[in-house]
Design a protein around this motif. Structure first.
Motif, PDB file in Angstrom:
ATOM      1  N   UNK A 255       3.327  -7.982   4.110  1.00  0.00           N
ATOM      2  CA  UNK A 255       3.402  -9.354   4.605  1.00  0.00           C
ATOM      3  C   UNK A 255       2.917  -9.480   6.044  1.00  0.00           C
ATOM      4  N   UNK A 256       2.995  -8.414   6.799  1.00  0.00           N
ATOM      5  CA  UNK A 256       2.517  -8.511   8.184  1.00  0.00           C
ATOM      6  C   UNK A 256       1.882  -7.200   8.619  1.00  0.00           C
ATOM      7  N   UNK A 257       1.026  -7.309   9.613  1.00  0.00           N
ATOM      8  CA  UNK A 257       0.335  -6.138  10.158  1.00  0.00           C
ATOM      9  C   UNK A 257      -0.177  -5.256   9.034  1.00  0.00           C
ATOM     10  N   UNK A 258      -0.903  -5.883   8.120  1.00  0.00           N
ATOM     11  CA  UNK A 258      -1.357  -5.168   6.922  1.00  0.00           C
ATOM     12  C   UNK A 258      -2.265  -3.989   7.260  1.00  0.00           C
ATOM     13  N   UNK A 259      -3.099  -4.167   8.282  1.00  0.00           N
ATOM     14  CA  UNK A 259      -4.045  -3.097   8.614  1.00  0.00           C
ATOM     15  C   UNK A 259      -3.308  -1.800   8.928  1.00  0.00           C
ATOM     16  N   UNK A 260      -2.200  -1.929   9.646  1.00  0.00           N
ATOM     17  CA  UNK A 260      -1.453  -0.737  10.031  1.00  0.00           C
ATOM     18  C   UNK A 260      -0.825  -0.079   8.800  1.00  0.00           C
ATOM     19  N   UNK A 261      -0.237  -0.890   7.944  1.00  0.00           N
ATOM     20  CA  UNK A 261       0.397  -0.323   6.753  1.00  0.00           C
ATOM     21  C   UNK A 261      -0.630   0.318   5.833  1.00  0.00           C
ATOM     22  N   UNK A 262      -1.753  -0.371   5.643  1.00  0.00           N
ATOM     23  CA  UNK A 262      -2.765   0.181   4.737  1.00  0.00           C
ATOM     24  C   UNK A 262      -3.335   1.495   5.271  1.00  0.00           C
ATOM     25  N   UNK A 263      -3.357   1.626   6.594  1.00  0.00           N
ATOM     26  CA  UNK A 263      -3.860   2.861   7.186  1.00  0.00           C
ATOM     27  C   UNK A 263      -2.959   4.045   6.844  1.00  0.00           C
ATOM     28  N   UNK A 264      -1.716   3.750   6.417  1.00  0.00           N
ATOM     29  CA  UNK A 264      -0.828   4.829   5.955  1.00  0.00           C
ATOM     30  C   UNK A 264      -0.824   4.930   4.442  1.00  0.00           C
ATOM     31  N   UNK A 304       0.624 -13.829   9.751  1.00  0.00           N
ATOM     32  CA  UNK A 304       1.016 -12.649  10.515  1.00  0.00           C
ATOM     33  C   UNK A 304       0.139 -11.450  10.181  1.00  0.00           C
ATOM     34  N   UNK A 305      -1.153 -11.714   9.997  1.00  0.00           N
ATOM     35  CA  UNK A 305      -2.114 -10.643   9.721  1.00  0.00           C
ATOM     36  C   UNK A 305      -1.714  -9.827   8.514  1.00  0.00           C
ATOM     37  N   UNK A 306      -1.077 -10.490   7.558  1.00  0.00           N
ATOM     38  CA  UNK A 306      -0.729  -9.859   6.297  1.00  0.00           C
ATOM     39  C   UNK A 306      -1.133 -10.776   5.170  1.00  0.00           C
ATOM     40  N   UNK A 307      -0.578 -10.523   3.990  1.00  0.00           N
ATOM     41  CA  UNK A 307      -0.848 -11.378   2.839  1.00  0.00           C
ATOM     42  C   UNK A 307       0.455 -11.562   2.076  1.00  0.00           C
ATOM     43  N   UNK A 308       0.590 -12.713   1.410  1.00  0.00           N
ATOM     44  CA  UNK A 308       1.796 -12.991   0.637  1.00  0.00           C
ATOM     45  C   UNK A 308       1.544 -12.733  -0.847  1.00  0.00           C
ATOM     46  N   UNK A 309       2.591 -12.951  -1.638  1.00  0.00           N
ATOM     47  CA  UNK A 309       2.506 -12.641  -3.068  1.00  0.00           C
ATOM     48  C   UNK A 309       1.466 -13.511  -3.776  1.00  0.00           C
ATOM     49  N   UNK A 310       0.630 -12.897  -4.567  1.00  0.00           N
ATOM     50  CA  UNK A 310      -0.399 -13.627  -5.270  1.00  0.00           C
ATOM     51  C   UNK A 310      -0.335 -13.395  -6.780  1.00  0.00           C
ATOM     52  N   UNK A 311      -1.509 -13.428  -7.428  1.00  0.00           N
ATOM     53  CA  UNK A 311      -1.512 -13.276  -8.889  1.00  0.00           C
ATOM     54  C   UNK A 311      -2.535 -12.213  -9.315  1.00  0.00           C
ATOM     55  N   UNK A 312      -3.831 -12.560  -9.332  1.00  0.00           N
ATOM     56  CA  UNK A 312      -4.817 -11.593  -9.788  1.00  0.00           C
ATOM     57  C   UNK A 312      -4.840 -10.372  -8.884  1.00  0.00           C
ATOM     58  N   UNK A 313      -4.867  -9.181  -9.479  1.00  0.00           N
ATOM     59  CA  UNK A 313      -4.806  -7.956  -8.693  1.00  0.00           C
ATOM     60  C   UNK A 313      -5.886  -6.980  -9.106  1.00  0.00           C
ATOM     61  N   UNK A 314      -5.688  -5.730  -8.744  1.00  0.00           N
ATOM     62  CA  UNK A 314      -6.692  -4.724  -9.044  1.00  0.00           C
ATOM     63  C   UNK A 314      -6.042  -3.455  -9.572  1.00  0.00           C
ATOM     64  N   UNK A 315      -6.726  -2.816 -10.511  1.00  0.00           N
ATOM     65  CA  UNK A 315      -6.265  -1.518 -11.003  1.00  0.00           C
ATOM     66  C   UNK A 315      -7.241  -0.455 -10.522  1.00  0.00           C
ATOM     67  N   UNK A 316      -6.677   0.684 -10.152  1.00  0.00           N
ATOM     68  CA  UNK A 316      -7.513   1.817  -9.752  1.00  0.00           C
ATOM     69  C   UNK A 316      -7.553   2.798 -10.922  1.00  0.00           C
ATOM     70  N   UNK A 317      -8.735   3.330 -11.224  1.00  0.00           N
ATOM     71  CA  UNK A 317      -8.857   4.323 -12.288  1.00  0.00           C
ATOM     72  C   UNK A 317      -9.561   5.547 -11.728  1.00  0.00           C
ATOM     73  N   UNK A 318      -9.130   6.711 -12.192  1.00  0.00           N
ATOM     74  CA  UNK A 318      -9.755   7.943 -11.723  1.00  0.00           C
ATOM     75  C   UNK A 318      -9.682   8.979 -12.833  1.00  0.00           C
ATOM     76  N   UNK A 319     -10.430  10.053 -12.671  1.00  0.00           N
ATOM     77  CA  UNK A 319     -10.356  11.139 -13.636  1.00  0.00           C
ATOM     78  C   UNK A 319     -11.707  11.486 -14.211  1.00  0.00           C
ATOM     79  N   UNK A 320     -11.770  12.716 -14.741  1.00  0.00           N
ATOM     80  CA  UNK A 320     -13.017  13.171 -15.339  1.00  0.00           C
ATOM     81  C   UNK A 320     -13.340  12.446 -16.628  1.00  0.00           C
ATOM     82  N   UNK A 321     -12.325  11.812 -17.233  1.00  0.00           N
ATOM     83  CA  UNK A 321     -12.562  11.092 -18.480  1.00  0.00           C
ATOM     84  C   UNK A 321     -13.102   9.688 -18.225  1.00  0.00           C
ATOM     85  N   UNK A 322     -13.138   9.305 -16.969  1.00  0.00           N
ATOM     86  CA  UNK A 322     -13.516   7.927 -16.621  1.00  0.00           C
ATOM     87  C   UNK A 322     -15.030   7.794 -16.480  1.00  0.00           C
TER      88      UNK A 322
END
Lengths: 388, 441
Positions: A255-264, A304-322
């Protein structure tokens, strides 16, 4: 032991086409014995618009002036850029073993509650209202019940916390290194008798005992944080009997200071994925990792340089089968009139369909069973083809 | 001094019997339990380390010195204080003489969860002592107000950074709303149902600018969103008074009554509480205009609250406090010296049992039902704790007598037989502390 490893490797090479939809159902069922699926639950609602940035969308920059001022993304495909703190994942992307699915969501639309949405994501429930199924079970558990020859060791949840996605009628394992109490055999026997007599405790106690015995050699030193080793633990289980593993990673509610949190957060996620990859060795080749989150976040940054709750999101996929190295999904656009309720990324696909096709390809579960038992009410649609 | 509680009162409505204490005969006596709410807390002087005003004073003075580059007489070490505050999450319940009061403080503090974030660390104990504790026996609306405005809450749910988009700061710097606290206030703290996204956004507009400092509640004028806000069908202007009016409205809603009733019945009686009990509590809440003591009394008087069968699983905090009480480690922090070794510190043990102190993963707080606490790794950690504590303290006592002291007639023959059948004293105590019966309440 070496012998065994060698022969398994040889077998893997022989089955490199394991998940090809062209294989007959019979050979497919046999081949599915070597496929692996890891489902990671990213709790707190990961901001997919920050992790994989749609810089090619003309509306994007204006929606996020403060967030974009903080860091520059890494080019992916000309339209999207990767969050810079995930740079360690670029080799996977280049190797075609990392991909993303944009603009996906569960069918939950009745609110933007983390908790109802997480329940919906784990239950695989179909309604707009979200929440659990009447049986309070999880979709991954129902899927395990449909895999021929599945044993209680086929699926494992990892970590201290309960994981609803693997709860249900099909027996599954729960793994985390555990201590030895130092009790004598007699003391152990007495405690065992007491716990066996109490239905609330019996099953958990039996698994706790197994854990203590089985993990004697991997015990975490009592003073270190276990999280850093999570990926390795997952890989260890998958090299043994487990074919399905699931765990959660929290901390995405920015919700706030997103850049800092995402950096972790991004390095934590990256190192977890890379630990799974290196721990699996050649088995990575038949592995698919899906990292899903309960919903996306507002397209526009908040006050507050963050983002609030939304709807459409993203899935991450990984692996040799991908079939990686690409961003999947139908991009709905961020311009005027393209957002949901003028604030959220519009979901253009049901995230459950991607999970459904993965289950179909990796474990041969029939489409009908997927649409009725695993994800009630789901329309699988056409195969998005995310697997090789 | 209050009169001693009965065994069942100590177990279901407290943190378990303390070694060597006398117990009243009989079951649950509502008058006796309710008397705790008006009794002076003999432990307060020991545990209330520093109030909100003093904390503000120290922080302001420290900042002044830093800015002006001056020194002065040493200030209290806030980090050391925070560490003491943290462990009090377990040791205060372990020593509590008013068990019901302590349980209520923890229950309400869990409903209005604040967890440790970098800025809220120094405020956590003050949140419990200044916002929750004074209001557990009053009106729910006052409890909501105090928790909503406490610095710990404003920091934890990031309200401090919410700015009205049409306020002075909003217009000048292009800042805007942060919906976090507005949403969780409606979802978790109060109603739980019966509102929509528009209500959340409008409430965020109303809350923008709320602040707390050494002078008390105030509105940061330059962040306040001007104009009318429509929330749950009513219109509001701006200012503290309007936020209070909103809280009063929300507290009086039937959804709030229902949510409070479910919470109390689920926490004290059983995971899936009987419908008639929930109805009874919700009706009482509405009839009493949100005044809480009559609701507690209705709970204590209900047959489900008096049954001898112990249906609930103790949380790690309740379990650890009950076991410390059972072995008589109930007072002087010096007694906990044995737990200073790396790996055996109480906070670390709590984390392994699934409840890292003041570090809830999410604002919905700790689980209130058994499945949240009963994974194999968490249960294994409980058994470790039972064995460690028994080894530390169990070389003197008679474990069968200890079993009778903490479970009385509730102890099953199976448990008594198992405790008596252990090879040595400490193992008998380990069997008691590690038994399902001792983990229930």
């Amino acid at each position: 032991m070496n012998q065994l490893l060698l022969s398994r490797r040889a077998f893997l090479i022989g089955c490199s086409a394991a998940a090809s939809p062209l294989l007959t159902p019979v050979s497919f069922a046999q081949a599915s014995g070597e496929n692996r699926l890891v489902v990671i639950l990213l709790r707190g609602a990961m901001d997919g618009l920050d992790v994989v940035r749609p810089v090619g969308d003309r509306a994007y920059e204006a929606l996020r002036p403060r967030l974009l001022a903080e860091s520059r993304g890494l080019p992916l495909d000309g339209f999207f850029e990767l969050h810079p703190a995930a740079a360690d994942l670029m080799p996977l992307w280049t190797a075609g073993q990392l991909g993303f699915v944009q603009a996906v969501a569960t069918p939950y639309r009745a609110g933007r509650s983390h908790f109802v949405a997480q329940d919906a994501l784990e239950a695989g429930s179909g309604g707009r209202e979200g929440g659990m199924t009447p049986a309070r079970d999880g979709w991954l558990n129902r899927a395990v019940g449909l895999i021929p020859g599945a044993t209680p060791h086929t699926a494992v949840s990892i970590g201290r916390d309960p994981l609803m996605i693997l709860d249900g009628d099909a027996p599954t394992a729960h793994w985390f290194p555990s201590e030895d109490t130092g009790l004598s055999a007699q003391g152990q026997a007495l405690l065992t008798a007491l716990h066996e007599a109490d239905p609330l405790f019996a099953a958990t106690f039996a698994q706790a005992q197994d854990l203590t015995r089985a993990t004697a050699s991997d015990r975490i030193p009592r003073h270190t944080k276990a999280m850093s080793q999570l990926g390795t633990y997952v890989a260890d289980r998958l090299r043994e009997d487990a074919r399905i593993a699931s765990f959660s990673l929290g901390g995405w509610d920015t919700h706030q200071a997103q850049a800092r949190t995402m950096a972790e957060q991004m390095p934590m996620l990256a190192s977890t994925l890379l630990a799974i990859q290196s721990g699996l060795g050649p088995v990575w080749g038949t592995t698919l990792v899906l990292a899903m989150t309960e919903f996306g976040r507002t397209a526009r940054e908040n006050g507050s340089a963050g983002t609030d709750h939304g709807t459409g999101g993203m899935m991450i996929a990984a692996g040799g089968a991908l079939r990686g190295g690409r961003v999947y999904g139908i991009w709905p656009g961020l311009g005027e009139g393209q957002l949901l309720a003028e604030r959220d990324l519009m979901p253009t696909a049901d995230v459950r369909a991607y999970a459904g096709w993965a289950l179909r390809s990796l474990f041969g579960i029939e489409a009908q069973a997927l649409e009725q038992a695993v994800f009630p009410g789901l329309d699988l649609g056409t195969d998005p083809g995310i697997l090789l | 001094m209050t009169e001693p509680a009965s065994l069942l009162e100590e177990i279901r409505f407290g943190y378990g019997p303390r070694a060597g204490w006398s117990l009243a005969p009989g079951g649950v006596e509502p008058d006796r339990v309710m008397a705790q709410l008006s009794a002076p807390d003999p432990d307060a002087a020991v545990w209330n380390t520093m109030g909100m005003a003093d904390r503000f004073a120290v922080l302001i003075e420290a900042k002044r010195r830093k800015v002006e580059g001056v020194t002065g007489p040493p200030l209290p070490d806030m980090r050391a204080l925070a560490r003491r505050d943290e462990i009090a999450f377990v040791t205060r319940p372990a020593s509590a003489r008013l068990g019901f009061v302590e349980r209520l403080v923890n229950l309400w503090a869990n409903r209005m969860t604040v967890a440790i974030t970098p800025g809220s660390l120094v405020w956590i104990a003050s949140f419990r002592d200044d916002a929750i504790r004074p209001h557990i026996a009053g009106r729910f609306a006052d409890l909501l107000k105090a928790s909503l405005w406490h610095p710990a809450m404003l920091i934890y749910l990031t309200q401090n950074s919410s700015v009205g988009p049409n306020s002075e700061i909003g217009l000048r710097r292009g800042r805007g709303l942060n919906e976090n606290l507005a949403r969780e206030f409606l979802e978790l703290h109060s109603m739980g149902a019966g509102y929509d996204q528009a209500d959340v956004t409008e409430l965020a507009r109303l809350l923008a600018g709320m602040a707390q400092d050494e002078t008390g509640r105030r509105m940061a004028r330059r962040a306040v969103e001007p104009g009318i806000k429509t929330i749950l069908g009513e219109t509001y202007g701006e200012g503290i008074h309007e936020i209070d009016r909103l809280v009063e409205t929300v507290a009086a809603r039937p959804e709030t009554a229902q949510s409070v009733a479910v919470m109390l019945a689920r926490h004290f009686v059983q995971d899936d509480p009987p419908a008639d009990l929930v109805d009874d509590l919700a009706r009482t809440y509405l009839r009493a205009d949100g005044y809480l003591p009559p609701v507690y009394r209705a709970l204590l008087a209900h047959p489900a609250a008096r049954q001898p069968a112990l249906a609930k699983l103790r949380s790690p905090q309740e379990y650890m406090a009950a076991s410390l009480r059972a072995v008589g480690l109930t007072g002087d922090p010096q007694e906990y010296k044995a737990f200073q070794r790396r790996g055996t510190r109480l906070g670390e043990v709590m984390a392994r049992m699934g409840q890292p102190i003041y570090r809830t993963r999410q604002p919905d707080g700790w689980p209130e039902t058994a499945p949240g606490w009963l994974t194999p790794p968490m249960l294994a950690s409980r058994l470790d704790w039972a064995a460690d504590l028994a080894q530390l303290t169990g070389d003197r006592a008679d474990p069968v007598a200890q079993t009778r002291a903490v479970l009385g007639e509730l102890a099953s023959p199976l448990l008594l037989g198992a405790v008596a059948g252990a090879e040595q004293r400490w193992e008998g105590l380990a069997v008691l502390l590690g038994s399902p019966e001792f983990m229930r309440r």
